[in-house]
Structure formats: C-alpha cells, structure tokens
Enzyme design. Structure first.
Site, PDB file in Angstrom:
ATOM      1  CB  SER A   1      13.194 -14.573 -29.614  1.00  0.00           C
ATOM      2  OG  SER A   1      14.309 -15.023 -29.209  1.00  0.00           O
TER       3      SER A   1
ATOM      4  CG  HIS B   1       9.308 -13.274 -31.382  1.00  0.00           C
ATOM      5  ND1 HIS B   1       9.628 -12.367 -31.236  1.00  0.00           N
ATOM      6  CD2 HIS B   1       9.607 -14.059 -30.567  1.00  0.00           C
ATOM      7  CE1 HIS B   1       9.700 -12.036 -29.966  1.00  0.00           C
ATOM      8  NE2 HIS B   1      10.749 -13.145 -29.577  1.00  0.00           N
TER       9      HIS B   1
ATOM     10  CE  LYS C   1       8.299 -10.253 -27.071  1.00  0.00           C
ATOM     11  NZ  LYS C   1       9.401 -11.139 -26.796  1.00  0.00           N
TER      12      LYS C   1
END
Ligand code: PLP
Length: 391
Positions: free
Chosen positions: A179, A207, A238
């Site tokens: 991350s 991610h 996200k």
C-alpha cells in the site's frame, strides 16, 4: 505523572518529530479537484483509483436501495441484518473472483482481523512480509499464534523460516500490492511455498482489485492463481469506490469464517444501500475496461516525467507511485509547498512506513486527466528547485 500531562508529553513529542497528523475537511465528492479546507485542490492521494466513488450509476443504485431498504441494516449478518442485496453482492464477488464463495465484512481492517485470527491460533504460526499493512500486523497481534516476519518480498528467507517451524498450522500473509510502495508481492512463489509446506496463503489485494488482471479481478487474476493457491481479501472502499470488504475462497473456508471470525459475527452489517452501490460499481469495473487503460497511460506519463526530473521512483506498475524523501520534516515541508501550489499529496511518515523512508505517496486515478498529471510534474519540478533548507 498527571494523566493529562502524559497525553501532552506524547503529543509534544509527535510535534517535535514532525509526526503529528491531522484531518483535513473536505466538502463535496471524492474527485481530482476537491474542496479541501474550503479551497479547491488537485488531489493525488485518494485510493479511488477508477473514479467510481462519485459515479452517477453508483449513486443511483445507492439512492434506490436506500428508498427500498432504509439506511441502517439494524443487526449483524447472522441475526437479521443480511439483506438480499448483501447476498447478491457476495454472489457477484464470488463470480468475479472465480471463487466458490465470498463473505462480506464491514471494513477491510475487520476482514483482516477476522480472517487471520480465525485461521491461526496457538500453536500455529503466521508469516508476514515486513511491509504488510497495519491491519494485517494487528490481526496477528489479535491472534494467539506465533508471529514471524520476513524481509520484504524475500521468499528465500521465508522458505528458511517455514522450514524451521513444525508445530501447528502455517499461515503466510501478504499485501498483494504494497500500500505504501506500490510494488506487487511475488505471489506465484509464495503460493508454491505454501503448497510445499501445507500452509495457507492470504493475499490482501486492497490495491490490486479493480486495476490489475484482465477483468480487474486483481493480482491473483493477473498471476493466474486459483482458489486453492491463495485466499483473497479484497476491499470495496478503494478502486470500487464504495465501502467494505470481502474474503473470497472455497465454500469450506467461508463456512469456517462464518462460524469463527469474530469481526464478522459481532458487528452490524453494512447498510444494504452500500451493497447495492458496490454491485453497481462492480458492474462498471467489469464492463468499462477503458478506465484501466486510461489509468495505465497516466502511470506511464507520470513515470516518464518523474524520471526526467531525476526523482527516485519505486519499482511500481500500479497507481501507487511514491517518491521517497527520507526525513519527516523535509517530506512534510515538500507536501506543504505542493499544497501552496494547489496540489494535495500527503506526507506519509513512520510508523506507517519504516524510519527514514518518509515519502510523498502519489496516487493516480482514472478520473485524472493527462493535463493534471503534467501539472503535477511541473509542480514537483518547482518544489525540487526551490528546496528550502530544513529548519
Ligand atoms: C486500506 C487497506 C485495508 C483496510 O481496508 P478498509 O476497508 O479501509 O478498512 C487493508 N489492507 C490494505 C493493504 C489496505 O490498503
């Protein structure tokens, strides 16, 4: 010591070390040009990689579901908080990730706590990459299992540590895309080590999901790892632009989590309207490949420009493109200079990252235009040139 004096001492120390953090207040939606502390800023720090957090279809799905289901879910999933929308989302996520089943959690942090602590307890051992996300490290602390960490992506060291252990189950845990660095875990090698040692492999793809892989199903799709190779943890806050998280795995593993994962059992289910919004954004992820293509182009443009400026880039092919500065004070000063130029990039400092690796964590989004990335490069150039001495 007086109890408040203790708090003040800790806070003062944080100030001195340039480690003090504070929240900015935003008005309006998550998007490249945002109102931050009452002022328009061009932001390069969001995890809304595909620009779906403010997508009209996602908003519409949320509104319609709120009309039909109200706001609060009212209870935990295993009481009466598990709506048909939650069920549909779990089924859609399982299909998307090509796993037998998926299980929703209210946040990614909780999914990690639930998954890791359910799979490992004394006398088991949890093996973690040194740069794993805080929620994975905390998950291991919540578990009574033995904790072992290995150097970043060092599969040889991990192999040695796996060989040294013999009692109990083994659980290998890694970020998919790291991350704060943007690089990807060597999941193929990790999967074969896991197989060799009869270990579980957990990949937190917070991610990678939505961006990596042919259909956006993440790093495991990109690396062709199947259900038996790795347990997938993905987040919805996200690239999917909504909120919450899930674990995707075999039906047996999901059933085991339902019975044993405390952060699944003892918390209120997410609002059903959030599940509806996630269903809508999942559709967009699957059908609109153009977002990923545009984002890949922006990453190229940024990396080429940053290289020309002589900036030290990380080996990252993802939207996370950090620039390591080192010292906290200097990183903070650069972030503040960028802010004066109208650009928002937060200074990421320890303990989020190791000591002396403070950085500007730049993230790109499909919602950015190429002109905006060029503006960022020009601002970075200006900041480097005007580098004020550190006070
Ligand atoms: C953001 C993040 C989480 C936590 O997810 P939330 O849904 O924000 O709680 C977990 N793991 C990684 C690697 C993350 O980046």
């Amino acid at each position: 010591m007086n109890k408040y004096a203790h708090l003040h001492q800790v806070l003062a120390q944080r100030q001195q070390q340039s480690l003090y953090r504070r929240a900015r207040i935003t008005d309006g939606p998550q998007q490249p040009i945002m109102q931050v502390n009452g002022r328009p800023m061009l932001a390069f720090c969001s995890n809304d990689y595909l620009g779906l957090a403010n997508h009209p279809e996602v908003i519409k799905a949320f509104q319609q579901a709120a009309n039909q289901y109200g706001v609060g879910s009212g209870a935990a999933h295993l009481v009466n908080g598990h709506s048909r929308l939650h069920q549909q989302l779990e089924e859609a996520l399982a299909e998307f990730t090509k796993r037998e089943r998926a299980l929703l959690f209210s946040t990614g942090y909780m999914a990690n706590l639930g998954l890791v602590a359910a799979l490992a307890e004394r006398p088991d051992t949890i093996y973690q990459d040194r740069l794993n996300h805080a929620s994975l490290l905390d998950a291991a602390r919540l578990s009574s299992a033995k904790r072992v960490r290995y150097p970043h992506k060092d599969t040889q060291q991990l192999a040695k540590r796996l060989e040294a252990q013999s009692t109990g189950q083994k659980v290998i845990v890694t970020d998919g895309v790291f991350s704060m660095d943007g690089d990807t875990a060597p999941v193929k090698t990790l999967a074969s080590l896991a197989k060799q040692h009869e270990a579980w492999l957990i990949v937190d793809d917070a991610h990678g999901l939505g961006f990596l892989g042919e259909t956006g199903a993440g790093l495991l799709e990109a690396e062709h790892l199947a259900q038996d190779d790795a347990i997938l943890m993905g987040t919805l806050g996200k690239a999917l632009g909504t909120a919450g998280a899930f674990v995707a795995a075999s039906a047996d593993l999901i059933e085991f989590l339902i019975q044993t994962a405390r952060p699944y059992i003892y918390t209120t289910a997410q609002p059903p309207a959030i599940a509806a919004a996630s269903l809508a954004s999942l559709k967009l992820v699957q059908t609109e490949n153009g977002r990923r293509e545009h984002l890949k182009e922006l990453i190229q443009v940024f990396r080429q420009g940053a290289e020309q400026l002589g900036l030290a880039l990380m080996p990252s092919t993802t939207p996370i493109q950090p620039i390591i500065i080192g010292e906290n004070a200097k990183t903070l000063a650069m972030s503040q200079q960028l802010e004066q130029l109208g650009i928002l990039i937060t200074a990421i400092r320890p303990p989020t990252v190791p000591a002396n690796t403070a950085r500007l964590r730049i993230t790109l989004s499909a919602a950015h235009s190429q002109e905006q990335v060029e503006f960022l490069l020009a601002a970075l150039e200006q900041v480097i040139q005007s580098q004020t001495p550190i006070p």
